[in-house]
Each structure stands twice: as C-alpha cells, then as structure tokens.
Design a protein around this motif. Structure first.
Motif, PDB file in Angstrom:
ATOM      1  N   TRP A 109       0.862  -1.163   0.037  1.00 15.05           N
ATOM      2  CA  TRP A 109      -0.071   0.081  -0.101  1.00 15.05           C
ATOM      3  C   TRP A 109       0.817   1.206  -0.009  1.00 15.05           C
ATOM      4  O   TRP A 109       0.685   2.374  -0.828  1.00 15.05           O
ATOM      5  CB  TRP A 109      -0.836  -0.034   1.155  1.00 15.05           C
ATOM      6  N   ARG A 110       1.938   1.228   0.705  1.00 15.56           N
ATOM      7  CA  ARG A 110       2.715   2.205   0.881  1.00 15.56           C
ATOM      8  C   ARG A 110       3.290   2.681  -0.328  1.00 15.56           C
ATOM      9  O   ARG A 110       3.591   3.621  -0.846  1.00 15.56           O
ATOM     10  CB  ARG A 110       3.832   2.020   2.100  1.00 15.56           C
ATOM     11  N   ASP A 111       4.079   1.528  -1.102  1.00 12.50           N
ATOM     12  CA  ASP A 111       4.618   1.610  -2.435  1.00 12.50           C
ATOM     13  C   ASP A 111       3.620   1.931  -3.340  1.00 12.50           C
ATOM     14  O   ASP A 111       4.065   2.916  -4.202  1.00 12.50           O
ATOM     15  CB  ASP A 111       5.233   0.115  -2.793  1.00 12.50           C
ATOM     16  N   ASN A 112       2.115   1.815  -3.318  1.00 14.10           N
ATOM     17  CA  ASN A 112       1.412   2.211  -4.329  1.00 14.10           C
ATOM     18  C   ASN A 112       1.094   3.696  -4.342  1.00 14.10           C
ATOM     19  O   ASN A 112       0.964   4.340  -5.264  1.00 14.10           O
ATOM     20  CB  ASN A 112       0.331   1.141  -4.192  1.00 14.10           C
ATOM     21  N   ALA A 113       1.056   4.044  -2.967  1.00 15.44           N
ATOM     22  CA  ALA A 113       0.776   5.643  -2.882  1.00 15.44           C
ATOM     23  C   ALA A 113       1.724   6.195  -3.396  1.00 15.44           C
ATOM     24  O   ALA A 113       1.707   7.314  -3.746  1.00 15.44           O
ATOM     25  CB  ALA A 113       0.483   5.800  -1.457  1.00 15.44           C
ATOM     26  N   SER A 114       3.350   5.749  -3.183  1.00 11.78           N
ATOM     27  CA  SER A 114       4.173   6.613  -3.525  1.00 11.78           C
ATOM     28  C   SER A 114       4.279   6.740  -4.989  1.00 11.78           C
ATOM     29  O   SER A 114       4.637   7.826  -5.830  1.00 11.78           O
ATOM     30  CB  SER A 114       5.353   5.953  -3.141  1.00 11.78           C
ATOM     31  N   LEU A 115       4.037   5.482  -5.655  1.00 16.64           N
ATOM     32  CA  LEU A 115       3.918   5.548  -7.093  1.00 16.64           C
ATOM     33  C   LEU A 115       2.942   6.475  -7.857  1.00 16.64           C
ATOM     34  O   LEU A 115       2.993   7.020  -8.674  1.00 16.64           O
ATOM     35  CB  LEU A 115       3.656   4.098  -7.834  1.00 16.64           C
ATOM     36  N   ARG A 116       1.926   6.525  -7.073  1.00 15.38           N
ATOM     37  CA  ARG A 116       0.541   7.178  -7.519  1.00 15.38           C
ATOM     38  C   ARG A 116       0.925   8.701  -7.370  1.00 15.38           C
ATOM     39  O   ARG A 116       0.688   9.640  -8.333  1.00 15.38           O
ATOM     40  CB  ARG A 116      -0.472   6.955  -6.686  1.00 15.38           C
ATOM     41  N   ARG A 117       1.794   8.955  -6.404  1.00 13.88           N
ATOM     42  CA  ARG A 117       1.933  10.371  -6.076  1.00 13.88           C
ATOM     43  C   ARG A 117       3.182  11.029  -7.393  1.00 13.88           C
ATOM     44  O   ARG A 117       2.973  12.098  -7.912  1.00 13.88           O
ATOM     45  CB  ARG A 117       2.710  10.712  -4.721  1.00 13.88           C
ATOM     46  N   ARG A 118       4.017   9.945  -7.687  1.00 19.31           N
ATOM     47  CA  ARG A 118       4.947  10.292  -8.445  1.00 19.31           C
ATOM     48  C   ARG A 118       4.121  10.258  -9.994  1.00 19.31           C
ATOM     49  O   ARG A 118       4.628  11.270 -10.863  1.00 19.31           O
ATOM     50  CB  ARG A 118       6.110   9.080  -8.694  1.00 19.31           C
ATOM     51  N   LEU A 119       3.373   9.656 -10.314  1.00 22.67           N
ATOM     52  CA  LEU A 119       2.793   9.581 -11.573  1.00 22.67           C
ATOM     53  C   LEU A 119       1.814  10.748 -11.660  1.00 22.67           C
ATOM     54  O   LEU A 119       1.914  11.535 -13.075  1.00 22.67           O
ATOM     55  CB  LEU A 119       1.691   8.557 -11.704  1.00 22.67           C
ATOM     56  N   GLU A 120       0.972  11.427 -10.541  1.00 23.76           N
ATOM     57  CA  GLU A 120       0.431  12.607 -10.599  1.00 23.76           C
ATOM     58  C   GLU A 120       1.357  13.756 -11.045  1.00 23.76           C
ATOM     59  O   GLU A 120       1.115  14.659 -11.679  1.00 23.76           O
ATOM     60  CB  GLU A 120      -0.293  12.904  -9.519  1.00 23.76           C
ATOM     61  N   ALA A 121       2.709  13.664 -10.320  1.00 23.27           N
ATOM     62  CA  ALA A 121       3.640  14.840 -10.607  1.00 23.27           C
ATOM     63  C   ALA A 121       4.074  14.838 -12.035  1.00 23.27           C
ATOM     64  O   ALA A 121       4.227  15.763 -12.473  1.00 23.27           O
ATOM     65  CB  ALA A 121       4.704  14.532  -9.477  1.00 23.27           C
ATOM     66  N   SER A 122       4.249  13.496 -12.512  1.00 22.47           N
ATOM     67  CA  SER A 122       4.656  13.404 -13.926  1.00 22.47           C
ATOM     68  C   SER A 122       3.651  14.020 -15.047  1.00 22.47           C
ATOM     69  O   SER A 122       3.961  14.640 -16.047  1.00 22.47           O
ATOM     70  CB  SER A 122       5.136  12.060 -14.131  1.00 22.47           C
ATOM     71  N   GLU A 123       2.307  13.606 -14.605  1.00 19.48           N
ATOM     72  CA  GLU A 123       1.356  14.387 -15.505  1.00 19.48           C
ATOM     73  C   GLU A 123       1.258  15.566 -15.492  1.00 19.48           C
ATOM     74  O   GLU A 123       0.981  16.335 -16.435  1.00 19.48           O
ATOM     75  CB  GLU A 123       0.106  13.738 -15.032  1.00 19.48           C
ATOM     76  N   GLN A 124       1.453  16.234 -14.167  1.00 23.78           N
ATOM     77  CA  GLN A 124       1.384  17.592 -14.150  1.00 23.78           C
ATOM     78  C   GLN A 124       2.492  18.163 -14.907  1.00 23.78           C
ATOM     79  O   GLN A 124       2.224  19.194 -15.462  1.00 23.78           O
ATOM     80  CB  GLN A 124       1.607  18.206 -12.715  1.00 23.78           C
ATOM     81  N   ARG A 125       3.672  17.637 -14.821  1.00 29.74           N
ATOM     82  CA  ARG A 125       4.795  18.243 -15.637  1.00 29.74           C
ATOM     83  C   ARG A 125       4.617  18.302 -17.185  1.00 29.74           C
ATOM     84  O   ARG A 125       4.619  19.123 -17.979  1.00 29.74           O
ATOM     85  CB  ARG A 125       6.145  17.730 -15.368  1.00 29.74           C
ATOM     86  N   GLU A 126       4.000  17.157 -17.612  1.00 25.08           N
ATOM     87  CA  GLU A 126       3.770  16.758 -18.937  1.00 25.08           C
ATOM     88  C   GLU A 126       2.765  18.137 -19.341  1.00 25.08           C
ATOM     89  O   GLU A 126       2.811  18.476 -20.652  1.00 25.08           O
ATOM     90  CB  GLU A 126       3.243  15.425 -19.198  1.00 25.08           C
ATOM     91  N   HIS A 127       1.620  18.207 -18.528  1.00 28.20           N
ATOM     92  CA  HIS A 127       0.500  19.130 -18.966  1.00 28.20           C
ATOM     93  C   HIS A 127       1.212  20.633 -18.994  1.00 28.20           C
ATOM     94  O   HIS A 127       0.735  21.270 -20.064  1.00 28.20           O
ATOM     95  CB  HIS A 127      -0.306  19.170 -17.865  1.00 28.20           C
ATOM     96  N   SER A 128       2.149  20.869 -18.097  1.00 26.11           N
ATOM     97  CA  SER A 128       2.697  22.222 -18.298  1.00 26.11           C
ATOM     98  C   SER A 128       3.483  22.379 -19.259  1.00 26.11           C
ATOM     99  O   SER A 128       3.598  23.554 -19.788  1.00 26.11           O
ATOM    100  CB  SER A 128       3.597  22.284 -16.759  1.00 26.11           C
ATOM    101  N   GLN A 129       4.418  21.305 -19.742  1.00 34.46           N
ATOM    102  CA  GLN A 129       5.183  21.234 -20.715  1.00 34.46           C
ATOM    103  C   GLN A 129       4.409  21.580 -22.072  1.00 34.46           C
ATOM    104  O   GLN A 129       4.804  22.120 -23.050  1.00 34.46           O
ATOM    105  CB  GLN A 129       6.128  20.175 -20.892  1.00 34.46           C
ATOM    106  N   ALA A 130       3.345  20.699 -22.282  1.00 31.32           N
ATOM    107  CA  ALA A 130       2.369  21.029 -23.289  1.00 31.32           C
ATOM    108  C   ALA A 130       1.783  22.305 -23.442  1.00 31.32           C
ATOM    109  O   ALA A 130       1.868  22.708 -24.502  1.00 31.32           O
ATOM    110  CB  ALA A 130       1.300  20.035 -23.119  1.00 31.32           C
ATOM    111  N   ALA A 131       1.551  22.859 -22.395  1.00 31.81           N
ATOM    112  CA  ALA A 131       1.079  24.301 -22.577  1.00 31.81           C
ATOM    113  C   ALA A 131       1.966  25.116 -23.050  1.00 31.81           C
ATOM    114  O   ALA A 131       1.738  26.175 -23.581  1.00 31.81           O
ATOM    115  CB  ALA A 131       0.361  24.881 -21.069  1.00 31.81           C
ATOM    116  N   ASP A 132       3.193  24.986 -22.460  1.00 35.10           N
ATOM    117  CA  ASP A 132       4.275  25.823 -22.912  1.00 35.10           C
ATOM    118  C   ASP A 132       4.762  25.678 -24.336  1.00 35.10           C
ATOM    119  O   ASP A 132       4.794  26.742 -25.017  1.00 35.10           O
ATOM    120  CB  ASP A 132       5.621  25.551 -22.045  1.00 35.10           C
ATOM    121  N   LEU A 133       4.534  24.392 -24.884  1.00 34.56           N
ATOM    122  CA  LEU A 133       4.798  24.341 -26.109  1.00 34.56           C
ATOM    123  C   LEU A 133       3.691  24.948 -27.278  1.00 34.56           C
ATOM    124  O   LEU A 133       3.977  25.596 -28.032  1.00 34.56           O
ATOM    125  CB  LEU A 133       5.036  22.836 -26.577  1.00 34.56           C
ATOM    126  N   GLU A 134       2.599  24.785 -26.765  1.00 32.53           N
ATOM    127  CA  GLU A 134       1.325  25.341 -27.339  1.00 32.53           C
ATOM    128  C   GLU A 134       1.460  26.772 -27.387  1.00 32.53           C
ATOM    129  O   GLU A 134       1.362  27.717 -28.752  1.00 32.53           O
ATOM    130  CB  GLU A 134      -0.065  25.029 -26.839  1.00 32.53           C
TER     131      GLU A 134
END
Length: 255
Positions: A109-134
């Motif tokens: 459960w702890r490892d899954n929560a950590s992976l979920r937080r890292r995934l959310e942070a990665s998605e936020q970075r990708e969204h920000s990069q896509a907005a900057d590119l646009e």
C-alpha cells in the motif's frame, strides 16, 4: 479445581488459547480475581506481540525471548490425573504467517501510494510542458505567419523611448505584444493594451501587463474572439485589474 500456582503455570497456554474450554473458563474467572495472574498475563501478551512483530523487523529483546520460552517450556501441574501436552513451536506458524501477510500488505500500500504521487507529478509536468509548447507555437505563428499583421508602437518625448510591437491574427483572434524600455509603474498601477478597431468603434481591452526591471514586457492573448480588424493598438496606464475604457493619455500608440 486448580490451585493458584497451577493456573499461574498455565497462563502462557491460556494466552495462546491452547487450554481446553473448561480449563480456560476456570482460568479466566481466576484471573478476574487475582492481580498477580492479571499482571503476568499482560506481560505474556506483550511478549507474544513483540515476538510476532519481530518476524518482520529485528530480533525481539533477549529478556522477552527468555520470558516467553520459559513460560512455554514450563509444564503445567497434573490435574484430575491428566497431563497437559503443549503444542510444538511450529504450530504457531499460521500466526506468524498472518503477521507477515499484514506487513507485506502495508508495504505494498505504501509503495502504491508513492507511485501514484510520482505519476500525478509526472502528469502535471507533462501538462505544463504541453501548455508551454502550445504557447511558443502560437507566438511563432503570430510573428511569422503571412496572414499576421504587425503594428509598431512608440512613445514621444522620452530619453529611453519605449517601443512596442503587436502582432494580430484575425482568423484566430490571437494577439502577441512585446515592449521594451517601459517606465516603472507606481504601486497599484498596470499597463493595458487596447485594440483600436478600424470601423471606428470604441477601443477594446486586450489585457494588462507589467514590465520587468529592464523595462521589458510581453502579453499573449490566445483566441481573443475579437474578429474585428484593428486600425492600430495602444497602451495606457490603468489601475490594477485594468479598465473597460482607456485612461488618457496613451503611453504608446500605433503609427
């Protein structure tokens, strides 16, 4: 009926729920009335908990191991001609397996929560990069597209002449404005860009901006829905938040 010492010797088996039902009930009634046996039972329960937890952590304290092994090895006194048989240590394997299963589940459960937080942070970075590119693609199109019109804005009577450049794409309503050598503003004041329509209607606000320490500033207004053709653009000084009507005089205006 068992004596106090017999019940005291059987407390380890009672804690492990290895006594027959009748003897367990007799032991329970005795414990309710005997403070010494209650204290000993509490210590045995604590030792069992430490041993159980030690199966997924470090080794239990030596004192705990010695107390528990001594209690388990002590044979109970015979009662009614019968001798109690103690179960071998490996009979408690299911208890330890359950503790291991719970600990493993908590770890997953702890490892899954950590992976979920890292995934959310990665998605936020990708969204920000896509907005900057646009945004960068939109600015490049406004500055270089053949259907984009450009307007130079200048100011008069200034030692460092403020300069501005507005690019406008009518089919998308995109406005890109850049400026240099702008004067610093008082508190609670901002610059505002205006589109002056070619049809003679009133100026339309395009957004507010403030220069940096070097007097440089930029403003990008994507898809402004301003489908009118501009005659020129202008810049005024307005209160923070901007205005719906320009405050004269204009700081810069197109030629």
């Amino acid at each position: 009926m068992k004596t106090h010492q017999q019940i005291f010797d059987d407390l380890a088996l009672y804690a492990l729920r290895e006594l027959p039902a009748a003897e367990a009930e007799e032991t329970r009634r005795h414990i309710e009335e005997c403070p010494q046996c209650r204290r000993e039972l509490n210590e045995i329960n604590s030792d069992l908990a430490v041993v159980a937890l030690s199966s997924v952590a470090s080794a239990p304290p030596q004192r705990t191991r010695e107390r528990l092994m001594k209690a388990i090895k002590t044979e109970p006194r015979p009662t009614s001609g019968l001798i109690m048989r103690r179960r071998p240590w490996w009979s408690f394997a299911p208890l330890f397996a359950l503790v291991l299963l719970v600990a493993f589940g908590l770890m997953l459960w702890r490892d899954n929560a950590s992976l979920r937080r890292r995934l959310e942070a990665s998605e936020q970075r990708e969204h920000s990069q896509a907005a900057d590119l646009e945004r960068a693609s939109m600015v490049l199109e406004a500055l270089t597209a053949p259907w984009s019109t450009h307007y130079a804005l200048v100011a008069n009577k200034a030692s460092r002449v403020p300069q501005g450049r507005a690019s406008y794409m009518q089919k998308t309503g995109t406005i890109v404005f850049t400026a240099q050598n702008l004067a610093a503003l008082p508190d609670q004041k901002t610059y505002e860009l205006w589109l002056v329509p070619a049809n003679g209607s009133k100026p339309m606000p395009c957004g507010t901006f403030k220069p940096d320490a070097h007097g440089d500033a930029s403003l990008v207004m994507p898809k402004s829905n301003m489908k009118t053709m501009p005659k020129t653009f202008a810049v005024t000084v307005e209160p923070d938040g901007g205005s719906q009507t320009p405050t004269m005089p204009m700081v810069m205006a197109g030629d």
